[in-house]
Design an enzyme around this catalytic site. Structure first.
Site, PDB file in Angstrom:
ATOM      1  N   HIS A  59     -29.328 -47.627  -3.988  1.00  0.00           N
ATOM      2  CA  HIS A  59     -28.376 -47.855  -5.081  1.00  0.00           C
ATOM      3  C   HIS A  59     -29.066 -48.120  -6.418  1.00  0.00           C
ATOM      4  CE1 HIS A  59     -29.397 -51.724  -3.336  1.00  0.00           C
ATOM      5  NE2 HIS A  59     -29.107 -52.274  -4.508  1.00  0.00           N
TER       6      HIS A  59
ATOM      7  N   HIS B 238     -54.916 -32.190  -1.946  1.00  0.00           N
ATOM      8  CA  HIS B 238     -55.796 -32.720  -0.898  1.00  0.00           C
ATOM      9  C   HIS B 238     -55.044 -33.128   0.368  1.00  0.00           C
ATOM     10  CE1 HIS B 238     -59.140 -33.980  -3.985  1.00  0.00           C
ATOM     11  NE2 HIS B 238     -58.621 -32.779  -4.233  1.00  0.00           N
TER      12      HIS B 238
ATOM     13  N   ARG C 220     -61.647 -27.385   2.647  1.00  0.00           N
ATOM     14  CA  ARG C 220     -62.295 -28.604   3.128  1.00  0.00           C
ATOM     15  C   ARG C 220     -61.295 -29.713   3.456  1.00  0.00           C
ATOM     16  NH1 ARG C 220     -63.142 -32.597  -1.127  1.00  0.00           N
ATOM     17  NH2 ARG C 220     -62.268 -31.794  -3.069  1.00  0.00           N
TER      18      ARG C 220
END
Length: 153
Positions: free
Chosen positions: A15, A105, A139
């Site tokens: 709310h 990432h 990676r």
């Protein structure tokens, strides 16, 4: 790299964040997203953010929505709730750097923000940046896979 197609967004708020949710919903629709509003639907009846954070997270893991955005006063509690749902990587973000990092990432699929911390225009700008930022992969995949493996323990 392929651009991720984000079309449908689940959005929720308690709310206290209702007015900001309404503004963000309209903004996201104007810039071309389909928005599924899971509530709350007013700012006069007090509600508990976990109820709406859970629904936002479920819309994302079910595939009904590509991503989710949950708003409350600080964004902390909603992030905690969303991250209890298997398959959710919710990120509490408060700056453009955390927005970009959470996507590039961490491949975050739910964004939480605190409406007491930002103006409506900042919330809109950060949400748009988050929706337009792709996961880098590469990676970062092994770390995402480790997050997923922890969910299975």
């Amino acid at each position: 790299m392929n651009k991720e197609q984000v079309k449908t967004i689940a959005i929720g708020a308690d709310h206290g964040a209702f007015e900001t949710k309404e503004s963000l919903k309209k903004y996201l629709q104007v810039v071309g997203y389909k928005v599924l509003d899971i509530g709350t639907d007013n700012n006069t009846i007090a509600v508990d953010y976990p109820d709406f954070a859970y629904l936002v997270a479920k819309k994302v893991v079910s595939g009904e929505c590509d991503r989710g955005i949950m708003l409350d006063g600080a964004g902390i509690g909603s992030s905690m709730v969303c991250n209890k749902v298997k398959g959710i990587r919710a990120a509490l973000c408060w700056s453009n750097k955390t927005i970009i990092n959470s996507r590039q990432h961490n491949n975050a699929n739910v964004l939480t923000m605190g409406t007491a911390q930002h103006s409506v225009s900042d919330i809109c700008a950060m949400a748009k940046l988050w929706l337009e930022t792709d996961f880098e992969g590469g990676r970062h995949w092994p770390r995402i896979n480790k997050i997923t493996a922890i969910e299975k323990k």
